[in-house]
Scaffold this motif. Structure first.
Motif, PDB file in Angstrom:
ATOM      1  N   SER A 134       0.790  -1.347   0.131  1.00  0.00           N
ATOM      2  CA  SER A 134      -0.093   0.065   0.090  1.00  0.00           C
ATOM      3  C   SER A 134       0.793   1.378  -0.200  1.00  0.00           C
ATOM      4  O   SER A 134       0.761   2.010  -0.914  1.00  0.00           O
ATOM      5  CB  SER A 134      -0.931   0.070   1.301  1.00  0.00           C
ATOM      6  N   ILE A 135       1.636   1.512   1.184  1.00  0.00           N
ATOM      7  CA  ILE A 135       2.439   2.773   1.008  1.00  0.00           C
ATOM      8  C   ILE A 135       3.616   2.319   1.949  1.00  0.00           C
ATOM      9  O   ILE A 135       3.742   1.377   2.798  1.00  0.00           O
ATOM     10  CB  ILE A 135       1.691   3.830   2.020  1.00  0.00           C
TER      11      ILE A 135
ATOM     12  N   TYR B 274       1.045   6.692   7.155  1.00  0.00           N
ATOM     13  CA  TYR B 274      -0.179   6.452   6.454  1.00  0.00           C
ATOM     14  C   TYR B 274      -0.438   7.844   5.732  1.00  0.00           C
ATOM     15  O   TYR B 274      -1.140   7.687   4.606  1.00  0.00           O
ATOM     16  CB  TYR B 274      -1.085   5.815   6.982  1.00  0.00           C
TER      17      TYR B 274
ATOM     18  N   PRO C   3       2.526   9.264   3.041  1.00  0.00           N
ATOM     19  CA  PRO C   3       3.674   8.322   2.764  1.00  0.00           C
ATOM     20  C   PRO C   3       4.754   8.905   1.921  1.00  0.00           C
ATOM     21  O   PRO C   3       4.584   9.784   1.404  1.00  0.00           O
ATOM     22  CB  PRO C   3       2.693   7.338   2.141  1.00  0.00           C
ATOM     23  N   LYS C   4       5.926   8.259   2.389  1.00  0.00           N
ATOM     24  CA  LYS C   4       7.073   8.503   1.649  1.00  0.00           C
ATOM     25  C   LYS C   4       6.841   7.962   0.139  1.00  0.00           C
ATOM     26  O   LYS C   4       7.098   8.525  -0.728  1.00  0.00           O
ATOM     27  CB  LYS C   4       8.205   7.871   2.365  1.00  0.00           C
ATOM     28  N   THR C   5       6.248   6.904   0.286  1.00  0.00           N
ATOM     29  CA  THR C   5       5.867   6.184  -1.099  1.00  0.00           C
ATOM     30  C   THR C   5       4.682   5.634  -1.252  1.00  0.00           C
ATOM     31  O   THR C   5       4.313   4.685  -0.260  1.00  0.00           O
ATOM     32  CB  THR C   5       7.138   5.093  -1.387  1.00  0.00           C
ATOM     33  N   ALA C   6       3.800   6.018  -2.176  1.00  0.00           N
ATOM     34  CA  ALA C   6       2.517   5.462  -2.495  1.00  0.00           C
ATOM     35  C   ALA C   6       2.686   4.323  -3.345  1.00  0.00           C
ATOM     36  O   ALA C   6       3.211   4.759  -4.355  1.00  0.00           O
ATOM     37  CB  ALA C   6       1.525   6.619  -2.632  1.00  0.00           C
ATOM     38  N   LEU C   7       2.198   3.116  -3.060  1.00  0.00           N
ATOM     39  CA  LEU C   7       2.260   2.142  -3.902  1.00  0.00           C
ATOM     40  C   LEU C   7       1.045   1.957  -4.499  1.00  0.00           C
ATOM     41  O   LEU C   7       0.169   2.875  -5.307  1.00  0.00           O
ATOM     42  CB  LEU C   7       2.807   0.866  -3.338  1.00  0.00           C
ATOM     43  N   LEU C   8       0.469   0.563  -4.552  1.00  0.00           N
ATOM     44  CA  LEU C   8      -0.817   0.267  -5.067  1.00  0.00           C
ATOM     45  C   LEU C   8      -2.240   0.748  -4.286  1.00  0.00           C
ATOM     46  O   LEU C   8      -3.022   1.085  -4.654  1.00  0.00           O
ATOM     47  CB  LEU C   8      -0.887  -1.307  -5.491  1.00  0.00           C
ATOM     48  N   GLY C   9      -2.245   0.152  -3.197  1.00  0.00           N
ATOM     49  CA  GLY C   9      -3.216   0.163  -2.090  1.00  0.00           C
ATOM     50  C   GLY C   9      -3.369  -1.306  -2.036  1.00  0.00           C
ATOM     51  O   GLY C   9      -2.747  -2.228  -2.257  1.00  0.00           O
ATOM     52  N   VAL C  10      -4.457  -1.741  -0.853  1.00  0.00           N
ATOM     53  CA  VAL C  10      -4.394  -3.035  -0.294  1.00  0.00           C
ATOM     54  C   VAL C  10      -4.708  -4.060  -1.300  1.00  0.00           C
ATOM     55  O   VAL C  10      -4.810  -5.235  -1.000  1.00  0.00           O
ATOM     56  CB  VAL C  10      -5.336  -2.996   0.889  1.00  0.00           C
ATOM     57  N   ARG C  11      -5.557  -3.799  -2.415  1.00  0.00           N
ATOM     58  CA  ARG C  11      -5.985  -4.582  -3.301  1.00  0.00           C
ATOM     59  C   ARG C  11      -6.900  -5.533  -2.775  1.00  0.00           C
ATOM     60  O   ARG C  11      -7.555  -5.143  -2.062  1.00  0.00           O
ATOM     61  CB  ARG C  11      -4.752  -5.332  -4.132  1.00  0.00           C
TER      62      ARG C  11
ATOM     63  N   ASP D 274       4.315  -1.316   7.121  1.00  0.00           N
ATOM     64  CA  ASP D 274       3.758  -0.051   7.282  1.00  0.00           C
ATOM     65  C   ASP D 274       2.222   0.024   7.325  1.00  0.00           C
ATOM     66  O   ASP D 274       1.843   0.911   7.827  1.00  0.00           O
ATOM     67  CB  ASP D 274       4.581   0.772   6.305  1.00  0.00           C
ATOM     68  N   MET D 275       1.708  -0.667   6.537  1.00  0.00           N
ATOM     69  CA  MET D 275       0.370  -0.972   6.126  1.00  0.00           C
ATOM     70  C   MET D 275      -0.281  -2.387   6.119  1.00  0.00           C
ATOM     71  O   MET D 275       0.164  -2.862   5.172  1.00  0.00           O
ATOM     72  CB  MET D 275      -0.265  -0.074   5.033  1.00  0.00           C
TER      73      MET D 275
ATOM     74  N   GLY E 188      -2.092  -5.218   4.811  1.00  0.00           N
ATOM     75  CA  GLY E 188      -2.923  -5.454   3.934  1.00  0.00           C
ATOM     76  C   GLY E 188      -3.242  -6.668   4.208  1.00  0.00           C
ATOM     77  O   GLY E 188      -4.363  -7.205   4.640  1.00  0.00           O
TER      78      GLY E 188
END
Lengths: 263, 291
Positions: free
Chosen positions: A110-111, A115, A118-126, A155-156, A158
């Motif tokens: 996710s990130i 939260y 975020p330093k880096t946002a990725l996809l999301g929890v899908r 960090d999150m 999922g």
């Protein structure tokens, strides 16, 4: 026995994760899990349900990359909505490629970082929360490092894991079932004390200390910790000629290293 | 009954502060012609519900999103959505990050006019800690199980892109996966469709064709012709994703958004946009993606 790459070794380990799954829907996210599921179906788990990666169930694995004249051999329909209807029934094994994993097997795509910012946002929890509370899950990580296998929690969260502090009323969700972790260094499972992550085989030339040094938490070891078995000639032929004729797997692990490190 | 309208009539129905549901999935069959039209308006403060792709990225880049309800944002063959990432990292909007199955249950609850639907999904994950408004409920039956009560996700306006539609609002999706478009429409007060082609109702007079028609016409307020209107996302089996365009669009997240808007959006109707991306021949030649 032929020379083989580390990616080919990991594909065989990914296939092994599906052993015993019968007619489960094998959902494989990422190239190595996809090839692993296909290899399992072509060898020891012919009953697996697999898809073309889009919306159709197919009776044989679709070669990855450009298909030329090949047409997927459709045996049914598996739209996204139908996948989610089936997840809750549980006859499914997902093999995914998380960015972070912690000692509980909790997974994150996710990130990275805080939260809210975020330093880096990725996809999301899908679909990770639903996958992990409903059916079997395995993982492939191409780079076994402390950045991937983190100290503390991911960090999150999922994908859920064997972390009683997060379970409803403290009880393990009945269908939580984390199976295998395949990495460039080792194969692990969750059969250590209280479902601790346990190294079950070391890839050729890798020591347990190296795996431990690249993991942010303490690892257990399986009795009779062994070396990951080399691919057989039959497996290599299926991978190279049928499943991945364009050698996309050469890009699966940085540097495309050989499977036998010492060679 | 004639529901045909212009793309601009669809965006006229979208008002600041509304909840907008967007059909398609990632880089596939997104109503991009409607999104581009929306970028030309002063509509803002939207709550956006989407299986996100460049629809979310463009609305985020334009500062139109107050809250995003999502399970992921991705462009498939270009896995990460750079504009979404930049906005998310800047804390530009509130997020309700959900498991994709929970999102679907929220739509189904709204479609069924229920306050929630029960599920186990969410337990153990940060979806519940990040969304404290999601409550739990105890089963009234002897099992007594504690369950997540996934709240309904009602929508003001849903927009979807389909292959064919008629003036009555009947529509057909010819690609292999209808995704969750019908649930977005059912969860909405009103739904609008953009279509590759407006066709006569007789076109649908075929039993197998009828299996490709998941959206009930009673949900649909308007249908607008928008040939090639999903570009740069795919619209199978007619055309694939424009990966080159999506990469250039991604790169525009680093200071190039204004240029992108000027080149492809502002002052451009659909035919001018198409000319800018190579014309129907070029879009029609985009290969269908393989996954």
């Amino acid at each position: 026995m032929s020379a083989y790459t580390l990616a080919e070794l990991c594909i065989c380990c990914a296939a092994e994760a599906f052993r015993g799954d019968g007619e489960a829907l094998a959902t494989s996210i990422g190239l190595v899990p996809r090839l692993g599921a296909g290899l399992a179906k072509l060898t020891f788990e012919p009953g697996l349900m697999i898809t073309d990666g889009e919306a159709y169930l197919v009776r044989e694995p679709v070669p990855v990359g450009p298909r030329g004249d090949y047409r997927p051999k459709i045996e049914g329909l598996m739209t996204y909505e139908r996948v989610f209807d089936l997840i809750y029934k549980g006859k499914r094994h997902a093999m995914v490629t998380p960015v972070q994993v912690d000692r509980f097997g909790q997974m994150n795509i996710s990130i990275i970082g805080d939260y809210e910012r975020p330093k880096t946002a990725l996809l999301g929890v899908r679909g990770y929360p639903g996958n992990t509370i409903s059916n079997a899950n395995s993982m492939f990580l191409p780079q076994h490092t402390k950045r991937a296998f983190v100290t503390g929690e991911v960090d999150m969260v999922g994908g859920i894991g064997y972390n009683p502090a997060r379970w409803p009323n403290g009880h393990k969700p009945e269908h939580l079932d984390l199976r295998r972790i395949v990495t460039n260094l080792a194969v692990m499972d969750f059969q250590g004390p209280s479902h601790a992550i346990r190294v079950i085989s070391l890839n050729p030339g890798v020591t347990f200390d190296e795996v431990q040094d690249n993991t942010g938490f303490e690892l257990a070891t399986a009795p009779g910790l062994s070396t990951t078995p080399a691919p057989t000639d039959e497996q290599l032929k299926l991978i190279r000629e049928r499943l991945d004729p364009h050698d996309l797997r050469a890009g699966a692990i940085p540097g495309n290293p050989p499977g036998e490190r010492s060679s | 009954m004639d529901k045909t309208c212009a793309v601009a009539d669809i965006t006229n129905a979208i008002e600041s502060g509304m909840t907008l549901g967007i059909g398609g999935w990632g880089g596939r069959r997104k109503p991009m012609a409607v999104i581009r039209e929306l970028l030309k308006t002063d509509v803002q403060d939207l709550t956006v519900i989407s299986y996100g792709g460049p629809d979310v990225g463009m609305l985020a880049a334009a500062g139109k999103i107050a809250k995003l309800v999502f399970g992921f944002v991705s462009m498939d063959l270009v896995p990460l959505e750079a504009h979404f990432r930049a906005a998310r990292q800047a804390g530009a909007f509130e997020v309700m990050e959900l498991d994709e199955g929970m999102l679907q249950l929220g739509l189904k609850a709204a479609a069924s006019r229920l306050p929630f639907l029960p599920t186990r999904v969410g337990f153990g994950s940060d979806v519940l800690t990040a969304n404290p408004e999601i409550k739990t409920i105890t089963s009234p039956y002897p099992d007594g199980e504690t369950l997540v009560a996934m709240p309904a996700l009602p929508i003001d306006v849903a927009i979807c892109h389909v292959n064919e539609a008629d003036a009555l609002g009947n529509s057909r999706i010819c690609g292999p996966d209808p995704f969750f478009d019908e649930w977005l429409c059912r969860a909405a007060n009103q739904a609008f469709l953009s279509a590759e082609a407006l066709v006569d109702t007789d076109t649908f007079n075929d039993p197998l064709t009828a299996l490709q028609m998941p959206i009930e016409r009673s949900l649909v307020r308007g249908v607008a012709a928008a040939p090639w209107g999903a570009h740069p996302t795919s619209c199978g089996p007619k055309y694939g994703m424009d990966v080159e365009h999506l990469r250039a669009y991604s790169a525009a997240a680093k200071g190039g958004w204004t240029d992108y808007l000027e080149r492809y959006v502002l002052g451009k109707d659909l035919s001018a946009y198409l000319a800018e991306v190579g014309g129907p021949e070029a879009v029609g030649a985009l290969p269908l993606p393989v996954f």
